[in-house]
Every structure is written in C-alpha cells, then in structure tokens.
Motif scaffolding. Structure first.
Motif, mmCIF file in Angstrom:
data_model
loop_
_atom_site.group_PDB
_atom_site.id
_atom_site.type_symbol
_atom_site.label_atom_id
_atom_site.label_comp_id
_atom_site.label_asym_id
_atom_site.label_seq_id
_atom_site.Cartn_x
_atom_site.Cartn_y
_atom_site.Cartn_z
ATOM 1 N N GLU A 49 0.727 -1.263 0.175
ATOM 2 C CA GLU A 49 0.049 -0.008 -0.172
ATOM 3 C C GLU A 49 1.045 1.269 0.254
ATOM 4 N N LEU A 50 1.906 1.328 0.811
ATOM 5 C CA LEU A 50 2.713 2.527 1.164
ATOM 6 C C LEU A 50 4.061 2.651 0.114
ATOM 7 N N LYS A 51 4.386 1.524 -0.362
ATOM 8 C CA LYS A 51 5.628 1.549 -0.959
ATOM 9 C C LYS A 51 6.848 2.394 -0.243
ATOM 10 N N PRO A 52 7.342 1.931 0.932
ATOM 11 C CA PRO A 52 8.357 2.395 1.618
ATOM 12 C C PRO A 52 9.556 2.381 1.004
ATOM 13 N N ASP A 53 10.465 3.306 1.385
ATOM 14 C CA ASP A 53 11.916 3.208 0.847
ATOM 15 C C ASP A 53 12.803 2.382 1.750
ATOM 16 N N VAL A 54 12.299 2.381 2.971
ATOM 17 C CA VAL A 54 13.102 1.535 4.038
ATOM 18 C C VAL A 54 12.114 0.807 4.998
ATOM 19 N N ILE A 55 12.256 -0.293 5.408
ATOM 20 C CA ILE A 55 11.424 -1.041 6.363
ATOM 21 C C ILE A 55 12.516 -1.597 7.542
ATOM 22 N N THR A 56 11.834 -0.955 8.841
ATOM 23 C CA THR A 56 12.618 -1.623 10.040
ATOM 24 C C THR A 56 11.801 -2.794 10.601
ATOM 25 N N MET A 57 12.283 -4.041 10.643
ATOM 26 C CA MET A 57 11.541 -5.203 10.769
ATOM 27 C C MET A 57 11.859 -5.936 12.306
ATOM 28 N N ASP A 58 11.076 -6.015 12.999
ATOM 29 C CA ASP A 58 11.147 -6.716 14.332
ATOM 30 C C ASP A 58 11.038 -8.391 13.810
ATOM 31 N N ILE A 59 11.529 -9.180 14.611
ATOM 32 C CA ILE A 59 11.586 -10.623 14.252
ATOM 33 C C ILE A 59 10.406 -11.476 15.055
ATOM 34 N N ASN A 60 10.542 -11.106 16.395
ATOM 35 C CA ASN A 60 9.286 -11.988 17.156
ATOM 36 C C ASN A 60 7.995 -11.374 17.128
ATOM 37 N N MET A 61 7.214 -11.796 16.123
ATOM 38 C CA MET A 61 6.063 -11.298 16.242
ATOM 39 C C MET A 61 4.819 -12.475 16.204
ATOM 40 N N PRO A 62 3.574 -12.192 16.444
ATOM 41 C CA PRO A 62 2.479 -13.104 16.219
ATOM 42 C C PRO A 62 1.992 -13.183 14.620
ATOM 43 N N ILE A 63 0.893 -13.843 14.592
ATOM 44 C CA ILE A 63 0.440 -14.305 13.271
ATOM 45 C C ILE A 63 1.511 -14.732 12.428
ATOM 46 N N MET A 64 2.510 -13.722 11.912
ATOM 47 C CA MET A 64 3.543 -14.183 10.967
ATOM 48 C C MET A 64 4.872 -13.338 11.498
ATOM 49 N N ASP A 65 6.069 -14.211 11.727
ATOM 50 C CA ASP A 65 7.183 -13.418 12.362
ATOM 51 C C ASP A 65 7.801 -12.633 11.294
ATOM 52 N N GLY A 66 8.978 -11.836 11.735
ATOM 53 C CA GLY A 66 9.566 -10.956 10.770
ATOM 54 C C GLY A 66 10.390 -11.673 9.634
ATOM 55 N N LEU A 67 11.047 -12.862 10.011
ATOM 56 C CA LEU A 67 12.000 -13.467 8.941
ATOM 57 C C LEU A 67 11.107 -13.749 7.860
ATOM 58 N N THR A 68 9.816 -14.375 8.274
ATOM 59 C CA THR A 68 8.786 -14.760 6.948
ATOM 60 C C THR A 68 8.277 -13.743 6.343
ATOM 61 N N SER A 69 7.845 -12.739 6.974
ATOM 62 C CA SER A 69 7.442 -11.600 6.226
ATOM 63 C C SER A 69 8.427 -10.975 5.371
ATOM 64 N N MET A 70 9.393 -10.640 6.001
ATOM 65 C CA MET A 70 10.663 -10.196 5.092
ATOM 66 C C MET A 70 11.059 -11.039 3.621
ATOM 67 N N GLN A 71 10.822 -12.186 3.795
ATOM 68 C CA GLN A 71 10.990 -12.905 2.580
ATOM 69 C C GLN A 71 9.934 -13.055 1.515
ATOM 70 N N TYR A 72 8.674 -12.554 1.957
ATOM 71 C CA TYR A 72 7.542 -12.168 0.898
ATOM 72 C C TYR A 72 7.724 -10.814 0.449
ATOM 73 N N ILE A 73 8.095 -10.015 1.454
ATOM 74 C CA ILE A 73 8.593 -8.635 0.873
ATOM 75 C C ILE A 73 9.460 -8.596 -0.161
ATOM 76 N N LEU A 74 10.561 -9.011 0.386
ATOM 77 C CA LEU A 74 11.767 -9.041 -0.799
ATOM 78 C C LEU A 74 11.576 -9.670 -1.972
ATOM 79 N N ASN A 75 10.683 -10.677 -2.010
ATOM 80 C CA ASN A 75 10.501 -11.468 -3.321
ATOM 81 C C ASN A 75 9.592 -10.507 -4.058
ATOM 82 N N GLU A 76 8.594 -9.635 -3.709
ATOM 83 C CA GLU A 76 7.705 -8.802 -4.278
ATOM 84 C C GLU A 76 8.439 -7.363 -4.569
ATOM 85 N N PHE A 77 9.333 -6.820 -3.525
ATOM 86 C CA PHE A 77 9.892 -5.865 -3.713
ATOM 87 C C PHE A 77 11.412 -5.686 -3.490
ATOM 88 N N PRO A 78 12.336 -6.581 -4.247
ATOM 89 C CA PRO A 78 13.415 -6.722 -3.971
ATOM 90 C C PRO A 78 14.416 -5.425 -3.826
#
Length: 358
Positions: A49-78
């Motif tokens: 939605e926002l198309k950020p320039d940089v993301i700060t990502m926590d690791i330990n999170m509910p629903i989906m952790d930061g590591l998994t989320s990062m892989q989805y994001i970098l696959n779509e927005f490398p």
C-alpha cells in the motif's frame, strides 16, 4: 543532504516499540515515518500500500514472524532494504544471521530484549543505518554479479592435514556496515590450503560474534572460530575478533609461536578496532608477512594502519566504491595512500591468494 525524505515503514508487535522508533526517526529531518505495522502479515499489506523506501523489521511477532514476512516482501519488492531489529539473545542472533543470508540489508541489536524501553541508546545508529540503506538502494551503479553465487548448502570439506605452527603470513580483514553478507560471499572462495592465518575484525556487538563465527566456519573451507585469549596463530586457521574486546597478537614464550590476547584497552569507538589489531600484527610479523584488507564500512577505522603496512612493505587491498555498501573505511585508506590494490569484493579472494604466494 538528501533532497527528498526517506519514507520508512516501522514493523513491531509492541506498541511501545513502534512509538519509540517513530520518536527517534522524527528527530531526523530527512526521514518520514509513513506507516507502522503490528505483525508480519500487516507488514506485507502496508508494503504494498505505502511503497516505503526502507523497512525496520522486528523478528518475534504473532501471526507471522519478521523473517517470514521479510521473505515475502523481498520477493515482491527486492529493491526495498529491510533493517532487522534483533534482541541480544542466542535465538535472536541466530535468527539475525538467517535474515542477513535471506537478504536483509543490516541489523540493529535492541539494547535490552524484545521490548527495549532504552531504545534511544541506539537511536543514532538506527537513523544512520536507515540513511545508509536508502542511499545504497538508490545507487546507479548497482552491483553486477560477475561470478555465479555459490550455494550455502554445499558440502564443505575441511583439511585434516597436520598444520605447522610456523606462520607464513597473516591476513587481517577489517570490515563494518554490510560486512556479514559480503564476508559470506567471499570466504567460500578462500582455499583451505592457504599458507597463512586470517584474522577478521568485523564491527559487531558482543554476543553476535560467537554465532557469526560458527556461520562463517560452516560455509568456508578455511576453518574459522571466534578468537579466544591464548589461541595460537596457525597457518590455515581463521579467527573472528569477539565483540567488546580488542584483539592483539603477541609473541609467546615458545620460539616461532604467536598467540592472541584479548583486552579492553585501548578504548576506541569500535571494540574490536581494526587499527589496534592491524598494528599488533604488523609489530609481530613485519610488513613483508602482513596483508591488510579494508572492506565496506563507515568511518576510517583501519585506514592509518593500512598506510603503516604499505610503508613497511606489506600488501594492502581495499574494496572498490561500486561494490561497497558504505565506501567509508576503504575510501579513507585509498585517499591516505594506504591501498596498493583496489578491487570489487568478489576479486578479493583472488588477490589474497596472490598476496600470500607473492
């Protein structure tokens, strides 16, 4: 000064942490927090939605952790750099290096756990790494991989040969911002039969270097360990300087034997310091047996020692600007006349082999 603001997405499941990170970033005029996310799924949606320039990502999170989320994001927005915020725990350090291997730009250690009320203590570091990540992502001369990246899953065979305690030469590699990923690229290409010892000084917090040393050893034919006081410098052995200490080399009481000493002095901006280690190696082994290397990193740590090594007849190598995440340390060495050889990071293993055999 940046002409446009850096748009940052803050991802953390703690409302306190999201507020603290936002407060820190609001102190920098060149940064704008365009949104926050409370878990990994929310982070993916906000990235789209926002198309950020940089993301700060926590690791330990509910629903989906930061590591998994990062892989989805970098696959779509490398093209979006992700900076991982990690806790100083054994689990946290392991996950941090997994994130770096999967494409995270860099990491920041939370001072006191997953929820760190004292996050302001590393506030300037957060700002500097966000600015660095943004500038690197906007570089026009994007790194072209000239050699095919080798799989980290390959089987590494360690030599079982008897190793002489007589050290031929010592290679000292100084590196900082962008270092973990760069080292993981080049170290698999250092041959296990190299007739030299290697000492790596990576600017990194205490408790991270132990895990990093194990990861280095797992991908490198050249054996590596986190340095301990009393370790003997040997041909075909690699040592990673531990965070929070200065690594110096001293002559042992036995003939032709040198050992590692760890000390908290002198106090410098970075512990360990590249200058301190390079100077001690030069003092023990002389210029003809010392090879100094400076790679990506902020500041000028190691630049003065590179000049000394070169003047003493040693070989000095600096990473070039095009492939440096931050062209600070190598640039200072080059400008001061301390770099005999300037090459892209992927040619450094080749140059090390030449220098050792010269």
């Amino acid at each position: 000064m940046l002409l446009e603001k850096i748009k940052v997405l803050v991802v953390d499941d703690s409302a306190l942490m999201r507020r603290l990170i936002k407060e820190i970033l609001l102190t920098e005029r060149s940064i704008e927090v365009i949104g926050t996310a409370r878990d990994g799924v929310d982070a993916i949606e906000k990235s789209r939605e926002l198309k950020p320039d940089v993301i700060t990502m926590d690791i330990n999170m509910p629903i989906m952790d930061g590591l998994t989320s990062m892989q989805y994001i970098l696959n779509e927005f490398p093209e979006i750099p992700v900076i991982v915020l990690s806790s100083l725990t054994q689990e946290g350090t392991i996950t941090t290096f997994e994130a770096l291997e999967l494409g995270a730009f860099d990491f920041i250690a939370k001072p006191s756990g997953t929820v760190s009320a004292d996050l302001h203590n590393v506030g300037r570091t957060i700002i500097e790494k966000i600015i660095t990540a943004y500038k690197y992502s906007k570089k026009n001369n994007v790194i072209k991989k000239v050699i095919q990246k080798k799989s980290n899953n390959r089987v590494i065979t360690k030599s079982k040969k008897v190793i002489s305690t007589t050290v031929s030469k010592v290679v000292v590699i100084g590196i900082s911002t962008g270092g973990p990923n760069t080292l993981m690229e080049i170290l698999p290409d250092i041959p296990e039969d190299l007739n030299a010892a290697i000492i790596i000084v990576q600017h990194m917090p205490p408790r991270f270097t132990s895990t990093f040393a194990k990861r280095i050893d797992s991908i490198s034919p050249f054996g590596f360990k986190e340095a301990e006081g009393g370790d003997i410098i040997l041909n075909r052995k690699g040592f990673l300087a531990p965070g929070g200490f200065q690594l110096v080399v001293r002559k042992s009481r036995y003939k032709d034997e040198y050992m590692i000493r760890l000390t908290e002095y002198p106090e410098t901006l970075f512990m360990p310091s590249v200058n301190v280690t390079m100077n001690s190696v030069l003092e023990c082994f002389g210029g003809e047996n010392t090879i100094g290397i400076l790679m990506t990193g902020m500041g000028d740590d190691g630049a003065d020692s590179m000049v000394k090594i070169r003047k003493a007849g040693g070989i000095t190598i600096a990473q070039d600007e095009a492939t440096s995440v931050v062209f600070g340390m190598p640039r200072e060495a080059i400008e001061r006349g301390g770099a005999e050889i300037v090459v892209p990071y992927y040619k450094i293993p080749e140059e090390i082999i030449k220098a050792v055999n010269r």
